[in-house]
Design an enzyme around this catalytic site. Sequence first.
Site, PDB file in Angstrom:
ATOM      1  N   ASP A  68       0.892  -1.153   0.000  1.00 30.52           N
ATOM      2  CA  ASP A  68       0.000   0.000   0.000  1.00 30.52           C
ATOM      3  C   ASP A  68       0.926   1.197   0.000  1.00 30.52           C
ATOM      4  O   ASP A  68       1.889   1.251   0.772  1.00 30.52           O
ATOM      5  CB  ASP A  68      -0.923   0.036   1.209  1.00 30.52           C
ATOM      6  N   TYR A 151       1.514   9.438  -9.690  1.00 29.96           N
ATOM      7  CA  TYR A 151       1.956  10.816  -9.444  1.00 29.96           C
ATOM      8  C   TYR A 151       3.422  11.055  -9.823  1.00 29.96           C
ATOM      9  O   TYR A 151       3.974  12.108  -9.474  1.00 29.96           O
ATOM     10  CB  TYR A 151       1.734  11.163  -7.961  1.00 29.96           C
ATOM     11  N   LYS A 172      14.218   4.703 -11.813  1.00 24.66           N
ATOM     12  CA  LYS A 172      13.218   4.979 -10.777  1.00 24.66           C
ATOM     13  C   LYS A 172      12.971   3.737  -9.913  1.00 24.66           C
ATOM     14  O   LYS A 172      12.936   3.825  -8.687  1.00 24.66           O
ATOM     15  CB  LYS A 172      11.912   5.445 -11.431  1.00 24.66           C
ATOM     16  N   ARG A 178       9.240   1.767  -3.037  1.00 25.71           N
ATOM     17  CA  ARG A 178       8.985   0.328  -3.125  1.00 25.71           C
ATOM     18  C   ARG A 178      10.323  -0.425  -3.050  1.00 25.71           C
ATOM     19  O   ARG A 178      10.447  -1.450  -2.395  1.00 25.71           O
ATOM     20  CB  ARG A 178       8.263   0.036  -4.453  1.00 25.71           C
TER      21      ARG A 178
HETATM   22  P1  IMP Z   1      -2.928   1.897  -3.422  1.00 28.26           P
HETATM   23  O1  IMP Z   1      -1.652   1.475  -2.715  1.00 28.26           O
HETATM   24  O2  IMP Z   1      -3.506   0.810  -4.244  1.00 28.26           O
HETATM   25  O3  IMP Z   1      -3.873   2.548  -2.468  1.00 28.26           O
HETATM   26  O4  IMP Z   1      -2.517   2.983  -4.494  1.00 28.26           O
HETATM   27  C1  IMP Z   1      -1.490   3.879  -4.243  1.00 28.26           C
HETATM   28  C2  IMP Z   1      -1.518   5.007  -5.224  1.00 28.26           C
HETATM   29  O5  IMP Z   1      -0.413   5.846  -4.859  1.00 28.26           O
HETATM   30  C3  IMP Z   1      -1.273   4.610  -6.653  1.00 28.26           C
HETATM   31  O6  IMP Z   1      -2.427   4.400  -7.362  1.00 28.26           O
HETATM   32  C4  IMP Z   1      -0.547   5.827  -7.163  1.00 28.26           C
HETATM   33  O7  IMP Z   1      -1.481   6.804  -7.372  1.00 28.26           O
HETATM   34  C5  IMP Z   1       0.254   6.308  -5.987  1.00 28.26           C
HETATM   35  N1  IMP Z   1       1.588   5.753  -6.057  1.00 28.26           N
HETATM   36  C6  IMP Z   1       2.119   4.772  -5.295  1.00 28.26           C
HETATM   37  N2  IMP Z   1       3.379   4.495  -5.670  1.00 28.26           N
HETATM   38  C7  IMP Z   1       3.648   5.319  -6.689  1.00 28.26           C
HETATM   39  C8  IMP Z   1       4.798   5.498  -7.502  1.00 28.26           C
HETATM   40  O8  IMP Z   1       5.823   4.837  -7.397  1.00 28.26           O
HETATM   41  N3  IMP Z   1       4.688   6.442  -8.445  1.00 28.26           N
HETATM   42  C9  IMP Z   1       3.585   7.216  -8.619  1.00 28.26           C
HETATM   43  N4  IMP Z   1       2.477   7.085  -7.920  1.00 28.26           N
HETATM   44  C10 IMP Z   1       2.515   6.131  -6.947  1.00 28.26           C
END
Ligand code: IMP
Length: 192
Positions: A68, A151, A172, A178
Amino acid sequence: MKKILIGTHNKGKFREIAYLLSKKYKKVSPVSLKIPSPKETSKSFSGNSKLKVNFFSKFVDFPVISDDSGLCISSLKNKPGVYSARLAKRHGSFSKAMIFILKKMKHKKDRSAVFICSLSFKYPQKKPINVTGKIKGSIARSIRGKKGFGYDPIFIPNKYEKTFGQFSKLKKMRMDHRYQAFRKLKRKIKTL
Ligand code: IMP
């Protein structure tokens, strides 16, 4: 070949986690098994990441890894945070959500932000193992770059001038939140 389920429906995240994992794993997507996404009911990254890994584990008898993650902006009270994906959904796209953020930040002096990733790994019948990774940076003045996902085009990691959207995917993936979380996880589970 050993299997691992990468518990995410997000293609960008799937690609990154698959890249980090050892080649000896066959990486399975919940999409290919028609497994839905759970409701993210927690207010913390670690709560949601554990909730996801526990949910996906109910469908398979092999290990699962889930994350997450999200973008926390200091001058916006650490938002969108755990609501990062939902903000984009509410606005109809990531481009629109990024425009919304840039407008909100137009007169903000403090542009500092951090990407956070909580990563959970679970063997069948075992408790999840959870770690967190971060990368600090700032919010750009405009949307820049077409690479990456989410983003990326508005996030500039510290010590760089380019946004993640302008980085090569490989570069990246080898430095982001991550990756930082994965390095911690790998110290706990050597076979990853
Ligand atoms: P979730 O973890 O499924 O709630 O989604 C996390 C959200 O955070 C993603 O859909 C992206 O919008 C954003 N996000 C998480 N990691 C990244 C990244 O490495 N790059 C850009 N956006 C990210």
